[in-house]
Enzyme design. Structure first.
Site, PDB file in Angstrom:
ATOM      1  N   LYS A  11      -2.902 -16.570   2.988  1.00 28.12           N
ATOM      2  CA  LYS A  11      -2.565 -15.845   4.215  1.00 28.12           C
ATOM      3  C   LYS A  11      -3.000 -16.617   5.471  1.00 28.12           C
ATOM      4  O   LYS A  11      -3.780 -17.575   5.375  1.00 28.12           O
ATOM      5  CB  LYS A  11      -3.204 -14.453   4.156  1.00 28.12           C
ATOM      6  CG  LYS A  11      -2.629 -13.556   3.033  1.00 28.12           C
ATOM      7  CD  LYS A  11      -3.224 -12.150   3.087  1.00 28.12           C
ATOM      8  CE  LYS A  11      -2.660 -11.252   1.986  1.00 28.12           C
ATOM      9  NZ  LYS A  11      -3.168  -9.860   2.088  1.00 28.12           N
ATOM     10  N   TYR A  51       6.544  -6.639   2.267  1.00 26.53           N
ATOM     11  CA  TYR A  51       5.587  -5.541   2.073  1.00 26.53           C
ATOM     12  C   TYR A  51       6.264  -4.168   2.171  1.00 26.53           C
ATOM     13  O   TYR A  51       5.584  -3.167   2.438  1.00 26.53           O
ATOM     14  CB  TYR A  51       4.444  -5.656   3.083  1.00 26.53           C
ATOM     15  CG  TYR A  51       3.362  -6.642   2.667  1.00 26.53           C
ATOM     16  CD1 TYR A  51       2.618  -6.455   1.501  1.00 26.53           C
ATOM     17  CD2 TYR A  51       3.075  -7.759   3.450  1.00 26.53           C
ATOM     18  CE1 TYR A  51       1.621  -7.348   1.119  1.00 26.53           C
ATOM     19  CE2 TYR A  51       2.066  -8.663   3.072  1.00 26.53           C
ATOM     20  CZ  TYR A  51       1.354  -8.440   1.904  1.00 26.53           C
ATOM     21  OH  TYR A  51       0.354  -9.317   1.529  1.00 26.53           O
ATOM     22  N   ASN A 114      -7.587 -10.951   4.465  1.00 20.57           N
ATOM     23  CA  ASN A 114      -8.255 -11.107   3.170  1.00 20.57           C
ATOM     24  C   ASN A 114      -7.768 -12.310   2.360  1.00 20.57           C
ATOM     25  O   ASN A 114      -7.798 -12.311   1.136  1.00 20.57           O
ATOM     26  CB  ASN A 114      -8.219  -9.796   2.372  1.00 20.57           C
ATOM     27  CG  ASN A 114      -6.826  -9.388   1.983  1.00 20.57           C
ATOM     28  OD1 ASN A 114      -5.859 -10.044   2.349  1.00 20.57           O
ATOM     29  ND2 ASN A 114      -6.708  -8.306   1.229  1.00 20.57           N
ATOM     30  N   HIS A 117      -2.751 -13.311  -1.227  1.00 19.33           N
ATOM     31  CA  HIS A 117      -1.957 -12.270  -1.897  1.00 19.33           C
ATOM     32  C   HIS A 117      -1.671 -12.755  -3.310  1.00 19.33           C
ATOM     33  O   HIS A 117      -1.486 -13.954  -3.519  1.00 19.33           O
ATOM     34  CB  HIS A 117      -0.623 -12.047  -1.172  1.00 19.33           C
ATOM     35  CG  HIS A 117       0.381 -11.330  -2.038  1.00 19.33           C
ATOM     36  ND1 HIS A 117       0.396  -9.968  -2.156  1.00 19.33           N
ATOM     37  CD2 HIS A 117       1.340 -11.798  -2.880  1.00 19.33           C
ATOM     38  CE1 HIS A 117       1.340  -9.620  -3.020  1.00 19.33           C
ATOM     39  NE2 HIS A 117       1.926 -10.714  -3.472  1.00 19.33           N
ATOM     40  N   GLU A 128       8.962 -10.804  -6.227  1.00 17.58           N
ATOM     41  CA  GLU A 128       8.316 -11.551  -5.142  1.00 17.58           C
ATOM     42  C   GLU A 128       8.650 -13.040  -5.207  1.00 17.58           C
ATOM     43  O   GLU A 128       8.849 -13.678  -4.177  1.00 17.58           O
ATOM     44  CB  GLU A 128       6.797 -11.335  -5.201  1.00 17.58           C
ATOM     45  CG  GLU A 128       6.421  -9.903  -4.820  1.00 17.58           C
ATOM     46  CD  GLU A 128       4.930  -9.622  -4.905  1.00 17.58           C
ATOM     47  OE1 GLU A 128       4.530  -8.487  -4.597  1.00 17.58           O
ATOM     48  OE2 GLU A 128       4.157 -10.537  -5.259  1.00 17.58           O
TER      49      GLU A 128
HETATM   50  P1  RTP Z   1      -2.019  -8.174  -1.810  1.00 14.18           P
HETATM   51  O1  RTP Z   1      -0.838  -7.283  -2.103  1.00 14.18           O
HETATM   52  O2  RTP Z   1      -2.001  -8.767  -0.418  1.00 14.18           O
HETATM   53  O3  RTP Z   1      -2.238  -9.196  -2.871  1.00 14.18           O
HETATM   54  O4  RTP Z   1      -3.360  -7.301  -1.854  1.00 14.18           O
HETATM   55  P2  RTP Z   1      -3.739  -6.146  -2.851  1.00 14.18           P
HETATM   56  O5  RTP Z   1      -2.720  -6.020  -3.940  1.00 14.18           O
HETATM   57  O6  RTP Z   1      -5.156  -6.409  -3.242  1.00 14.18           O
HETATM   58  O7  RTP Z   1      -3.685  -4.896  -1.903  1.00 14.18           O
HETATM   59  P3  RTP Z   1      -2.455  -3.886  -1.609  1.00 14.18           P
HETATM   60  O8  RTP Z   1      -2.927  -2.516  -1.923  1.00 14.18           O
HETATM   61  O9  RTP Z   1      -1.197  -4.386  -2.240  1.00 14.18           O
HETATM   62  O10 RTP Z   1      -2.341  -4.006  -0.030  1.00 14.18           O
HETATM   63  C1  RTP Z   1      -1.659  -5.077   0.573  1.00 14.18           C
HETATM   64  C2  RTP Z   1      -2.480  -5.619   1.728  1.00 14.18           C
HETATM   65  O11 RTP Z   1      -2.572  -4.611   2.745  1.00 14.18           O
HETATM   66  C3  RTP Z   1      -3.832  -4.680   3.368  1.00 14.18           C
HETATM   67  N1  RTP Z   1      -4.519  -3.406   3.223  1.00 14.18           N
HETATM   68  N2  RTP Z   1      -5.169  -2.854   4.205  1.00 14.18           N
HETATM   69  N3  RTP Z   1      -6.720  -1.115   5.791  1.00 14.18           N
HETATM   70  C4  RTP Z   1      -6.469  -0.793   4.523  1.00 14.18           C
HETATM   71  O12 RTP Z   1      -6.886   0.218   4.017  1.00 14.18           O
HETATM   72  C5  RTP Z   1      -5.683  -1.711   3.758  1.00 14.18           C
HETATM   73  N4  RTP Z   1      -5.337  -1.549   2.481  1.00 14.18           N
HETATM   74  C6  RTP Z   1      -4.605  -2.634   2.153  1.00 14.18           C
HETATM   75  C7  RTP Z   1      -4.633  -5.758   2.685  1.00 14.18           C
HETATM   76  O13 RTP Z   1      -4.542  -6.945   3.472  1.00 14.18           O
HETATM   77  C8  RTP Z   1      -3.927  -5.927   1.369  1.00 14.18           C
HETATM   78  O14 RTP Z   1      -4.107  -7.241   0.876  1.00 14.18           O
HETATM   79 MG    MG Z   2      -0.639  -5.828  -3.576  1.00 15.08          MG
END
Ligand code: RTP
Ligand code: MG
Length: 141
Positions: A11, A51, A114, A117, A128
């Site tokens: 990212k 997203y 973070n 991804h 994806e």
């Molecule tokens: P990613 O998709 O980016 O690999 O991350 P992830 O599966 O660990 O998390 P996901 O639930 O898919 O959420 C996508 C991205 O959204 C942001 N996020 N912000 N503020 C919040 O509560 C929150 N929750 C998620 C994070 O940057 C996350 O990587």
């Molecule tokens: Mg995710």
């Protein structure tokens, strides 16, 4: 375990910190191979489309703004159990909860910024990968 492919994105925060190489080294040490890669500054519509599953979530606007704030490094990783292996290397979404030694524990600043991804399941990995790469851009298996 099956040979899998997964989509990984370094990212904008991690690209700005100049740690693409350090993150690639972690993929390689874990036995994941880079089979396609491109650097790209995403447009708003590309980030929103990628997203789309999070469209209704309260963090969607901030997530899109962040993902278009600078270039990202996008790669397809291949290996035995690549999807779970990459998620393990990444660590928890919130770097405060990420295990020591994971990419997010070491390089991420916040749940928004973070660092990486990674696809979370075989179905999302296929969609994806196809979102960013034509079949002709992937190394043949
Ligand atoms: P990613 O998709 O980016 O690999 O991350 P992830 O599966 O660990 O998390 P996901 O639930 O898919 O959420 C996508 C991205 O959204 C942001 N996020 N912000 N503020 C919040 O509560 C929150 N929750 C998620 C994070 O940057 C996350 O990587
Ligand atoms: Mg995710």
């Amino acid at each position: 375990m099956a040979l899998e492919r997964t989509l990984s994105i370094i990212k904008p925060d991690a690209v700005a910190k100049n740690v693409i190489g350090e993150i690639y080294a972690r993929f390689e040490k874990a036995g994941l191979k880079v089979v396609a890669a491109k650097m790209k500054h995403l447009s708003r519509s590309e980030a929103e489309g990628f997203y789309a599953v999070h469209r209704e979530r309260p963090f969607f606007g901030a997530l899109v703004e962040f993902m278009i704030s600078g270039p990202v490094m996008i790669q397809v990783l291949e290996g035995e159990g690549a999807i779970a292996k990459n998620r393990e290397l990444m660590g928890a979404t919130n770097p405060k909860e990420a295990d020591a030694g994971t990419i997010r524990a070491d390089f991420a600043d916040s749940i928004d910024a973070n660092a990486v991804h990674g696809s979370d399941a075989p179905e999302t990995a296929s969609t994806e990968i196809a979102y960013f790469f034509a079949t002709t851009e992937l190394c043949p298996r």
